[in-house]
Each structure stands twice: as structure tokens, then as C-alpha cells.
Design a protein around this motif. Structure first.
Motif, PDB file in Angstrom:
ATOM      1  N   MET A   1       0.825  -1.200   0.000  1.00 18.28           N
ATOM      2  CA  MET A   1       0.000   0.000   0.000  1.00 18.28           C
ATOM      3  C   MET A   1       0.862   1.253   0.000  1.00 18.28           C
ATOM      4  O   MET A   1       0.438   2.309  -0.458  1.00 18.28           O
ATOM      5  CB  MET A   1      -0.938  -0.002   1.210  1.00 18.28           C
ATOM      6  N   ALA A   2       2.087   1.137   0.523  1.00 20.68           N
ATOM      7  CA  ALA A   2       3.025   2.263   0.523  1.00 20.68           C
ATOM      8  C   ALA A   2       4.417   1.741   0.223  1.00 20.68           C
ATOM      9  O   ALA A   2       4.789   0.638   0.645  1.00 20.68           O
ATOM     10  CB  ALA A   2       3.004   2.986   1.867  1.00 20.68           C
ATOM     11  N   VAL A   3       5.200   2.529  -0.514  1.00 21.31           N
ATOM     12  CA  VAL A   3       6.586   2.205  -0.847  1.00 21.31           C
ATOM     13  C   VAL A   3       7.412   3.472  -0.632  1.00 21.31           C
ATOM     14  O   VAL A   3       7.037   4.546  -1.125  1.00 21.31           O
ATOM     15  CB  VAL A   3       6.736   1.725  -2.308  1.00 21.31           C
ATOM     16  N   MET A   4       8.520   3.364   0.099  1.00 14.59           N
ATOM     17  CA  MET A   4       9.342   4.531   0.415  1.00 14.59           C
ATOM     18  C   MET A   4      10.805   4.233   0.127  1.00 14.59           C
ATOM     19  O   MET A   4      11.321   3.181   0.511  1.00 14.59           O
ATOM     20  CB  MET A   4       9.158   4.933   1.881  1.00 14.59           C
ATOM     21  N   HIS A   5      11.461   5.173  -0.551  1.00 12.35           N
ATOM     22  CA  HIS A   5      12.840   4.981  -0.996  1.00 12.35           C
ATOM     23  C   HIS A   5      13.664   6.215  -0.657  1.00 12.35           C
ATOM     24  O   HIS A   5      13.243   7.347  -0.941  1.00 12.35           O
ATOM     25  CB  HIS A   5      12.845   4.726  -2.500  1.00 12.35           C
ATOM     26  N   LEU A   6      14.841   6.005  -0.029  1.00 13.72           N
ATOM     27  CA  LEU A   6      15.692   7.111   0.421  1.00 13.72           C
ATOM     28  C   LEU A   6      17.136   6.936  -0.028  1.00 13.72           C
ATOM     29  O   LEU A   6      17.568   5.832  -0.366  1.00 13.72           O
ATOM     30  CB  LEU A   6      15.674   7.202   1.954  1.00 13.72           C
ATOM     31  N   HIS A   7      17.881   8.066   0.030  1.00 13.49           N
ATOM     32  CA  HIS A   7      19.314   8.090  -0.271  1.00 13.49           C
ATOM     33  C   HIS A   7      20.085   8.691   0.905  1.00 13.49           C
ATOM     34  O   HIS A   7      20.910   9.577   0.706  1.00 13.49           O
ATOM     35  CB  HIS A   7      19.622   8.981  -1.478  1.00 13.49           C
TER      36      HIS A   7
ATOM     37  N   HIS B   1       9.937  -6.910   3.167  1.00 19.50           N
ATOM     38  CA  HIS B   1       9.376  -5.564   3.245  1.00 19.50           C
ATOM     39  C   HIS B   1      10.438  -4.472   3.214  1.00 19.50           C
ATOM     40  O   HIS B   1      10.086  -3.282   3.210  1.00 19.50           O
ATOM     41  CB  HIS B   1       8.538  -5.418   4.514  1.00 19.50           C
ATOM     42  N   LEU B   2      11.701  -4.852   3.192  1.00 19.69           N
ATOM     43  CA  LEU B   2      12.786  -3.888   3.159  1.00 19.69           C
ATOM     44  C   LEU B   2      13.836  -4.326   2.155  1.00 19.69           C
ATOM     45  O   LEU B   2      14.026  -5.536   1.946  1.00 19.69           O
ATOM     46  CB  LEU B   2      13.429  -3.734   4.545  1.00 19.69           C
ATOM     47  N   MET B   3      14.502  -3.360   1.551  1.00 17.70           N
ATOM     48  CA  MET B   3      15.531  -3.700   0.580  1.00 17.70           C
ATOM     49  C   MET B   3      16.673  -2.700   0.665  1.00 17.70           C
ATOM     50  O   MET B   3      16.445  -1.492   0.792  1.00 17.70           O
ATOM     51  CB  MET B   3      14.942  -3.703  -0.835  1.00 17.70           C
ATOM     52  N   MET B   4      17.898  -3.238   0.594  1.00 23.51           N
ATOM     53  CA  MET B   4      19.069  -2.412   0.394  1.00 23.51           C
ATOM     54  C   MET B   4      19.338  -2.396  -1.102  1.00 23.51           C
ATOM     55  O   MET B   4      19.600  -3.447  -1.700  1.00 23.51           O
ATOM     56  CB  MET B   4      20.279  -2.976   1.140  1.00 23.51           C
TER      57      MET B   4
ATOM     58  N   GLY C   1      20.802   3.028  -1.916  1.00 22.32           N
ATOM     59  CA  GLY C   1      19.983   3.508  -0.809  1.00 22.32           C
ATOM     60  C   GLY C   1      19.089   2.433  -0.223  1.00 22.32           C
ATOM     61  O   GLY C   1      19.358   1.235  -0.364  1.00 22.32           O
ATOM     62  N   THR C   2      18.019   2.864   0.433  1.00 20.34           N
ATOM     63  CA  THR C   2      17.118   1.959   1.140  1.00 20.34           C
ATOM     64  C   THR C   2      15.710   2.052   0.566  1.00 20.34           C
ATOM     65  O   THR C   2      15.334   3.060  -0.044  1.00 20.34           O
ATOM     66  CB  THR C   2      17.060   2.305   2.640  1.00 20.34           C
ATOM     67  N   LEU C   3      14.919   0.990   0.805  1.00 22.49           N
ATOM     68  CA  LEU C   3      13.541   0.957   0.335  1.00 22.49           C
ATOM     69  C   LEU C   3      12.698   0.168   1.329  1.00 22.49           C
ATOM     70  O   LEU C   3      13.156  -0.834   1.881  1.00 22.49           O
ATOM     71  CB  LEU C   3      13.471   0.320  -1.052  1.00 22.49           C
ATOM     72  N   ALA C   4      11.471   0.645   1.561  1.00 21.43           N
ATOM     73  CA  ALA C   4      10.554  -0.026   2.484  1.00 21.43           C
ATOM     74  C   ALA C   4       9.190  -0.192   1.836  1.00 21.43           C
ATOM     75  O   ALA C   4       8.760   0.635   1.026  1.00 21.43           O
ATOM     76  CB  ALA C   4      10.422   0.762   3.779  1.00 21.43           C
TER      77      ALA C   4
END
Length: 256
Positions: free
Chosen positions: A110-116, A170-173, A178-181
Motif C-alpha cells: 500500500m506504501a513504498v518509500m525509498h531514500l538516499h 518488506h525492506l531492501m538495500m 539507498g534503502t527501500l521499504a
């Protein structure tokens, strides 16, 4: 009446109450990411699936700082990247590549978040990846997948490999990136991301000394407890009301 308020009222009149509430939560998440110093100018992305059968999702308007994102400025697109509600903004092509395939492949996304973030990118560059070093890491360590860097995510062929690599986690490097949730709600996705980012930050700081690893029984206990998605929905529900109050104190204009 300001132009911003005019746009806000126009978008609000074209969406359901449920979608508007989702827009407010996602805009608040953008402001919170900026507050924690996790943003990267106008880059990286947080998305949320719009309720309904149309398979639409919301993504940030390209060229807008996270601290400027509002409920009405979020762009609604379909899984082909086509804008389905024109509010005058466009989206980042790389953001579409990463987010669209996960929303399409995972019903629970339902939500996907990606950061650097500095720490997230640093750990993504480490051969060993995220280590089970501390309590924060134990919340998420068992649920982290890895995807090798293929350059800026503009090649749509990469989407198949992204989906294969994340599997049911539910999480990825994203290696060297970066990161993803992924979460069943904006709240649970944000909280998973929070624990992953804190874990990376702690790991980077701890690498200067001799590491002390926790006992395996404790690692297994945390894995058993926090492998349940409902545990994260509970954590999210408990925390999100307080986080929305924080977003209101920072700048309530996100809800416009």
C-alpha cells in the motif's frame, strides 16, 4: 485566495474522502522525512496506492522539495506512468520505475518509500550489508532483501529483477544506492523505514570500534515477533497519530 489553496480545493473536490485522507498522510510522511534529514533535495520518492480497482498510486511532484509537498500537489498516476488527475505537476521517471513495479507485484504494498541517506547508502555499499548489531536492527534484519545497482533506474527491464530480489520481504538495500521499504499502510511503511535508517546510522558509527554481536536466541526472538506484518501495523497505528501531530507542529500546510 492563494493559488495553493485554489489548487488544493480543486483537487480535493475531485477525489474521495478516503483518497484525500491518504494524500494528507503521504504528504505528512514527506514532511517527516525532511524533518529527520533523510531527504535528498528533490530526489527519492514515497508513494501510496489509492484505494479502488483502478491501480492508481500517488507520487511526489518532481522538482518540489519534500518540505514543500502537500496533499494536493501529489501526482496520481497509473501503472503505465500516465497521469490520471492533472494538477500541473510531473513525476520523476526513475521514481515511477521503482515504485510502479512493486505496487503492481505486491498486493500488500500500500506504501513504498525509498531514500538516499548517507548512512543508508554507506551500508548499501558494505559487502556484509546490514548487520544484526543492535536492538533497532533486530526489528528489521530478518526482513531485508538486496538488489544490485544497475545505474539510475530508467530501464524498465530492471523492474523484473527488482521484484524477484525483494520477493516477499518488506525492506531492501539497493546496493550502492539507498534503502527501500514496503508497508500495508503509510504508517507501517514509515516505521519500518525508521528502524532501517536508525540501524544503518548506528552501524556506520559502530564500525569504528570492535563489534559485539548479540546472542542468537535474542535474534530469533525478534525475528519471530516482527516477521508478522500485523505487528508492524500495530506499531504504525500506535506511532502515526503522534507523528501527524509532529508534522502539524512543523508546518500544517502539508494538508492543503
Amino acid at each position: 485566495m492563494s493559488e495553493a489553496l485554489t489548487i488544493s480545493e480543486d483537487v480535493k473536490s475531485q477525489v474521495t474522502n478516503e483518497e484525500w485522507s491518504l494524500r494528507e498522510d503521504l504528504a505528512a510522511a514527506y514532511r517527516l522525512v525532511a524533518n529527520y534529514g533523510w531527504d535528498d533535495m528533490v530526489f527519492t520518492h514515497l508513494s501510496a496506492r489509492v484505494p479502488g480497482p483502478e491501480e492508481h498510486f500517488l507520487l511526489n511532484p518532481f522538482g518540489i522539495l519534500f518540505e514543500e509537498v502537500t496533499a494536493s500537489s501529489l501526482v496520481k498516476i497509473d501503472l503505465n506512468g500516465e497521469i490520471v488527475l492533472d494538477n500541473g505537476y510531473q513525476v520523476n521517471a526513475a521514481g515511477f520505475t521503482i515504485h510502479s513495479v512493486i505496487h503492481a507485484a505486491r498486493e500488500d504494498a500500500m506504501a513504498v518509500m525509498h531514500l538516499h541517506t548517507d548512512s543508508g547508502v554507506a551500508v548499501s555499499c558494505m559487502e556484509e550489508g546490514l548487520l544484526p548489531l543492535n536492538q533497532h536492527a533486530m526489528f528489521v534484519y530478518h526482513d531485508v532483501a538486496y538488489h544490485d545497482w544497475e545505474g539510475v533506474a530508467l530501464n524498465l527491464d530492471e523492474r523484473e529483477r527488482l521484484v524477484a530480489d525483494i520477493g516477499d520481504k518488506h525492506l531492501m538495500m539497493l546496493r550502492n544506492h539507498g534503502t527501500l521499504a514496503v508497508g500495508g499502510s503509510i504508517a507501517s511503511c514509515f516505521m519500518r523505514l525508521y528502524y532501517l535508517e536508525r540501524s544503518c546510522d548506528i552501524q556506520v558509527k559502530a564500525m569504528n570500534g570492535k563489534l559485539s554481536m548479540p546472542n542468537q536466541a535474542a535474534v530469533e526472538m525478534m525475528k519471530e515477533t516482527f516477521s508478522n506484518p500485523q505487528a508492524w501495523e500495530g506499531i504504525g497505528a500506535t506511532s502515526w497519530t503522534a507523528l501527524r501531530r509532529l508534522a502539524d507542529r512543523i508546518d500544517p500546510s502539508y494538508s492543503n
